[in-house]
Design a protein around this motif. Structure first.
Motif, PDB file in Angstrom:
ATOM      1  N   VAL A 143       0.841  -1.202   0.000  1.00 55.59           N
ATOM      2  CA  VAL A 143       0.000   0.000   0.000  1.00 55.59           C
ATOM      3  C   VAL A 143       0.876   1.253   0.000  1.00 55.59           C
ATOM      4  CG1 VAL A 143      -1.786   1.288   1.247  1.00 55.59           C
ATOM      5  CG2 VAL A 143      -1.841  -1.221   1.210  1.00 55.59           C
ATOM      6  N   ARG A 145       0.553   4.837   1.238  1.00 53.09           N
ATOM      7  CA  ARG A 145      -0.297   5.612   2.149  1.00 53.09           C
ATOM      8  C   ARG A 145       0.087   7.096   2.118  1.00 53.09           C
ATOM      9  NH1 ARG A 145      -2.758   1.687   5.094  1.00 53.09           N
ATOM     10  NH2 ARG A 145      -1.635  -0.291   5.346  1.00 53.09           N
ATOM     11  N   GLU A 176      -4.868   3.700  -0.023  1.00 49.54           N
ATOM     12  CA  GLU A 176      -5.766   3.282   1.071  1.00 49.54           C
ATOM     13  C   GLU A 176      -7.177   2.996   0.591  1.00 49.54           C
ATOM     14  OE1 GLU A 176      -3.216   6.640   3.089  1.00 49.54           O
ATOM     15  OE2 GLU A 176      -3.918   6.144   1.072  1.00 49.54           O
TER      16      GLU A 176
END
Length: 408
Positions: A143, A145, A176
């Motif tokens: 991910v 972020r 996200e």
């Protein structure tokens, strides 16, 4: 030696031999240590460095940008020759050439200009797409972020082929909200840890192991504005594997011919006083060579289809003509997968029929041809390719544009 003089047929262009002659001394040097490196598991840092210094990694760039302006058929023919020297090196550069193609087709002028300059200066890129976690098909556990004003990468990748040799990792992740993010992560950035923990029985020197990203801060210019890959990406990446297989076939054919010529021992139930004169042995050698020849010819035919897709994209990105050319290129590559794979797996097994028991000695390294070919053939399973081609032939269905792996 010219490709035609070696019996492998003409290259894909009039200028091909002049282009290839620039790199053949390096290919020959890489070949001389291939067996020793395979046995010692010594990664080809130096060998990839030689290619970088010779501007092999800039092949697709225009001469004004530090490249050679190579067409896709020229590129793939050179990859066959490199794979004949050491298939590990080709595989280690696969992500770099794919990233280069992505840059050339980018719809963002800023991104394109920036990365053409970096690639032209000799910087290289490794792979950071695949994962082995529990993410669903089409999603990633890795991910990017938002942390204040910064974008930060957290996660883990596997099959990060070539990253240990590269300056950047071509990362596929999500934010996200689950939206795709594509970026180029510096391999030496704080928080990046690259492990050489790939333990496959083939292609062992490709640095295809794990990369950990722990709080890696991404500068804004390292995030690609449009996360979509170049339109003919699937065909391109798969054809690199097929070119690698064709090169393995050539190397196997050359080795078995040389070893038969050198062999002095014969069998009492053979057909000649010299193994080199035994017609049954000659037929085995001929079959191995014929398989390698056919594989190379098929690769160049499919490469021409990718070139048409590239040219159609330049003429009008996302136009009906470009979409059609891309779909047809994918069809041609899919049609080639099972055939080329079968040819080379047969060749790298059958070569032993022309030799005695001494051919399995580790010092010769003949087993690496099958091990490497079998490993490459296990990528993007070939069992689905015939179905995809059949669906096109029967119903006109276009091949899938992307392949992803994950949980159902």
């Amino acid at each position: 030696m010219r490709q035609t003089d070696a019996g492998w047929g003409a290259g894909p262009s009039v200028r091909y031999e002049d282009l290839a002659d620039r790199f053949r001394p390096i290919f020959a040097e890489i070949r001389t240590t291939a067996v020793e490196r395979d046995r010692a598991r010594r990664l080809p840092h130096a060998e990839i460095g030689w290619l970088r210094e010779a501007n092999f990694t800039t092949l697709r760039l225009a001469p004004v940008s530090g490249g050679h302006g190579a067409s896709l058929p020229e590129l793939f023919n050179l990859l066959i020759e490199l794979s004949e020297a050491d298939s590990n090196v080709t595989n280690a550069l696969r992500a770099h050439f794919g990233f280069t193609e992505d840059v050339l087709c980018s719809t963002s002028p800023e991104w394109r200009i920036r990365w053409i300059e970096r690639i032209g200066s000799g910087e290289t890129v490794g792979s950071g797409v695949s994962e082995t976690g529990q993410a669903k098909v089409g999603q990633f556990d890795t991910v990017v972020r938002t942390r204040g004003v910064e974008r930060v990468v957290e996660g883990q990748k596997f099959y990060t082929t070539g990253s240990l040799f590269a300056d950047y990792i071509h990362l596929s992740a999500q934010d996200e909200d689950g939206q795709p993010v594509v970026a180029a992560v510096p391999t030496r950035a704080p928080g990046v840890t690259i492990l050489d923990d790939w333990d496959g029985f083939g292609q062992a020197l490709t640095a295809s192991g794990t990369v950990h990203f722990e709080g890696v801060v991404l500068a804004p210019e390292l995030i690609k504005p449009d996360p979509a890959r170049f339109p003919y990406a699937m065909g391109f990446f798969q054809l690199v594997h097929l070119a690698t297989l064709a090169g393995i076939g050539r190397a196997a054919a050359n080795d078995v011919a040389r070893l038969v010529a050198e062999r002095t021992r014969v069998y009492s139930h053979g057909n000649a006083g010299r193994t080199a004169d035994d017609p049954q042995v000659q037929a085995v050698v001929g079959r191995v060579r014929g398989n390698a020849y056919a594989a190379g010819a098929i690769v160049l035919k499919a490469a021409a289809a990718l070139e048409r897709a590239y040219e159609a994209h330049l003429a009008g990105a996302a136009s009906p003509a470009a979409e059609h050319a891309t779909a047809l290129a994918d069809v041609e590559v899919n049609q080639a997968v099972t055939v080329v794979t079968s040819l080379i797996l047969e060749a790298t097994t059958g070569l032993f029929d022309a030799l005695g028991a001494s051919a399995v000695k580790e010092g010769l390294g003949l087993d690496r041809y099958w091990r490497n070919a079998r490993t490459i053939a296990s990528h993007n399973p070939r069992i689905y390719r015939d179905r995809i081609v059949g669906a096109f032939a029967v119903n006109g269905s276009a091949p899938p544009r992307q392949y992803r792996v994950g949980t159902a």
